[in-house]
Design an enzyme around this catalytic site. Structure first.
Site, PDB file in Angstrom:
ATOM      1  N   LYS A 238       0.837  -1.191   0.000  1.00  0.00           N
ATOM      2  CA  LYS A 238       0.000   0.000   0.000  1.00  0.00           C
ATOM      3  C   LYS A 238       0.881   1.253   0.000  1.00  0.00           C
ATOM      4  O   LYS A 238       2.035   1.224   0.438  1.00  0.00           O
ATOM      5  CB  LYS A 238      -0.891   0.035   1.245  1.00  0.00           C
ATOM      6  CG  LYS A 238      -1.970  -1.015   1.316  1.00  0.00           C
ATOM      7  CD  LYS A 238      -2.738  -0.883   2.620  1.00  0.00           C
ATOM      8  CE  LYS A 238      -3.822  -1.928   2.769  1.00  0.00           C
ATOM      9  NZ  LYS A 238      -4.955  -1.706   1.871  1.00  0.00           N
ATOM     10  N   ARG A 312     -10.326 -11.510   2.050  1.00  0.00           N
ATOM     11  CA  ARG A 312     -11.165 -12.606   1.560  1.00  0.00           C
ATOM     12  C   ARG A 312     -10.449 -13.949   1.654  1.00  0.00           C
ATOM     13  O   ARG A 312     -11.093 -14.993   1.743  1.00  0.00           O
ATOM     14  CB  ARG A 312     -11.604 -12.308   0.119  1.00  0.00           C
ATOM     15  CG  ARG A 312     -10.482 -12.234  -0.884  1.00  0.00           C
ATOM     16  CD  ARG A 312     -10.860 -11.473  -2.150  1.00  0.00           C
ATOM     17  NE  ARG A 312     -10.992 -10.044  -1.901  1.00  0.00           N
ATOM     18  CZ  ARG A 312     -11.330  -9.162  -2.843  1.00  0.00           C
ATOM     19  NH1 ARG A 312     -11.545  -9.566  -4.088  1.00  0.00           N
ATOM     20  NH2 ARG A 312     -11.435  -7.884  -2.556  1.00  0.00           N
TER      21      ARG A 312
END
Length: 459
Positions: A238, A312
């Site tokens: 990120k 996920r």
């Protein structure tokens, strides 16, 4: 719970709070003394929502607080007052325009929250006296919300996978529940490969924590919470701005833990399983790489398109394990996608469900308790966005379209169609201070889901 106290008969030892608005302000003024009316005129008080005025008796003693509110929003009506009024005890006057005093009292307590782990609060909040019944009803909700906020607000150094697991263990001790965990390479031996893959690069071992509670004869409920204690993005790193607040990426786990506590405290007739996959998505030589293929617990192969789509991955093994228990319902909470925030903003959690009737019941419960959710569709044609040329599917794709939906569709593959399933993609955060919603960690959708479960299972 010091912000709410039990009310004494006749309101002894507390100061009255009277609510009003522009439509009723003239009638409110007529009940006051001439000096009090002059004071209101001189101070410019006009009963605008969010304003208040202190009223004294002839001796100068504070005897009443006049509060302007929006009657359509009882939750925030009193929420700014605990740290604005003088430190004292107050009660709601019988006069006033509040349609839901209990909801207003909840807002007061939520507005009194202060995170004091690293510095002393500047002052103690004022206290609101409520009835015994209201206190019994509100105390668990206030405590659960504070727990979510505390867990999310705590920096990762003090809230890593082990500490998050410890909060589950403490919950188990409190309610005499069974707790077990799989740590590090035990995850591989027990067939939780995606949880291990996400967390293996951290110096703090990944784990899956399971809490079990309730009678075997009661309906089975599985609650899962995403516990990514910090998310660097992995090798798909990120930016600094994107990483700044990633201590909150375990907000789903915080919600799941708090919901489990509410269920057990209320003694709902459920056989509960709480599953918290707790990891830190870090960067190291053994970090999960883009392009790898992982065989999940369910036997489905997943190509890692993006290591920053890790939530996920930790959830899918937990969902598959929960589904093996053949529950009546599975609920998961996750701070899963920025796409949900783009679509709905920071205040509305996205709700996905494979059962229309259950979804409608949850949405209705949210409206009743002023904890709104917004349903997004499981639009199955979008599954093509997760296509892989060498695995059953990928964990992400090249398109930025429908990111919250494609994430939910990924998770849906691990829940059999025969098991009702709710997925909440929540922000778990307030970007700025607002009445009842202090900056930092926040419970969103928690009260809605608990109210739904009460309506569905309360004897």
């Amino acid at each position: 719970m010091s912000a709410l106290i039990e009310r004494q008969p006749g309101g002894r030892h507390s100061i009255a709070i009277e609510t009003t608005d522009a439509a009723h302000y003239a009638a409110t003024r007529r009940r006051l003394s001439a000096p009090q009316r002059r004071w209101l005129s001189d101070s410019g008080f006009e009963a605008a929502a969010g304003t208040f005025a202190l009223l004294s008796d002839p001796a100068g003693k504070l005897v009443r607080v006049l509060v302007g509110i929006d009657p359509a929003d009882p939750l925030t009506a009193l929420a700014a007052l605990p740290c604005a009024l003088p430190e004292a005890s107050y009660h709601l006057a019988t006069e006033g325009v509040l349609s839901n005093p209990a909801l207003a009292a909840l807002g007061w307590a939520l507005g009194a929250y202060q995170f004091g782990r690293y510095r002393q609060p500047k002052r103690a909040p004022a206290r609101l006296a409520v009835t015994t019944a209201e206190l019994q009803q509100l105390a668990p909700l206030v405590q659960a919300t504070a727990q979510v906020r505390d867990l999310v607000n705590t920096p990762t150094e003090d809230m890593g996978p082990a500490q998050l697991a410890e909060s589950v263990k403490q919950l188990g001790k409190t309610h005499k529940a069974k707790v077990r965990e799989w740590v590090g390479d035990e995850l591989l031996k027990a067939n939780f490969p995606t949880i291990h893959a996400v967390g293996r690069a951290s110096h703090r071992a990944p784990r899956l924590v399971e809490l079990s509670w309730g009678k075997a004869s009661d309906p089975k409920l599985v609650v899962v919470g995403k516990g990514v204690c910090f998310d660097t993005g992995g090798l798909d790193l990120k930016s600094s701005d994107g990483m700044r607040w990633m201590k909150k990426d375990m907000g789903g786990a915080a919600h799941a833990i708090a919901l489990a506590g509410l269920i057990m405290q209320a003694n709902l007739p459920l056989r509960l399983t709480l599953l918290i996959p707790a990891v830190e998505n870090a960067v190291a030589g053994n970090a999960m790489r883009p392009g790898e293929v992982i065989t999940t617990r369910a036997g489905l192969t997943v190509e890692i398109d993006n290591t920053d789509a890790e939530g996920r991955l930790v959830l899918c093994d937990a969902l598959a394990y929960g589904a093996e228990q053949q529950p009546e319902l599975i609920i998961d909470f996750a701070t899963l996608t920025g796409a949900a925030r783009v679509a709905l903003g920071p205040d509305l959690p996205a709700l996905f469900a494979n059962d229309a009737a259950i979804a409608a019941a949850v949405l209705a419960a949210g409206r009743t308790v002023n904890d709104p959710l917004w349903q997004l569709p499981l639009w199955r044609p979008y599954r093509r966005m997760l296509d892989s040329y060498l695995a059953d599917f990928a964990n992400a794709g090249s398109s930025r379209h429908a990111g919250a939906i494609t994430a939910a569709l990924y998770l849906e593959r691990f829940v059999p169609d025969t098991i009702p399933w709710l997925h909440l993609d929540t922000y778990a955060w307030n970007d700025a201070d607002r009445p009842g919603r202090p900056r930092g960690g926040e419970a969103m959708g928690l009260r809605a889901v608990f109210a739904f479960l009460q309506n569905r299972y309360m004897r």
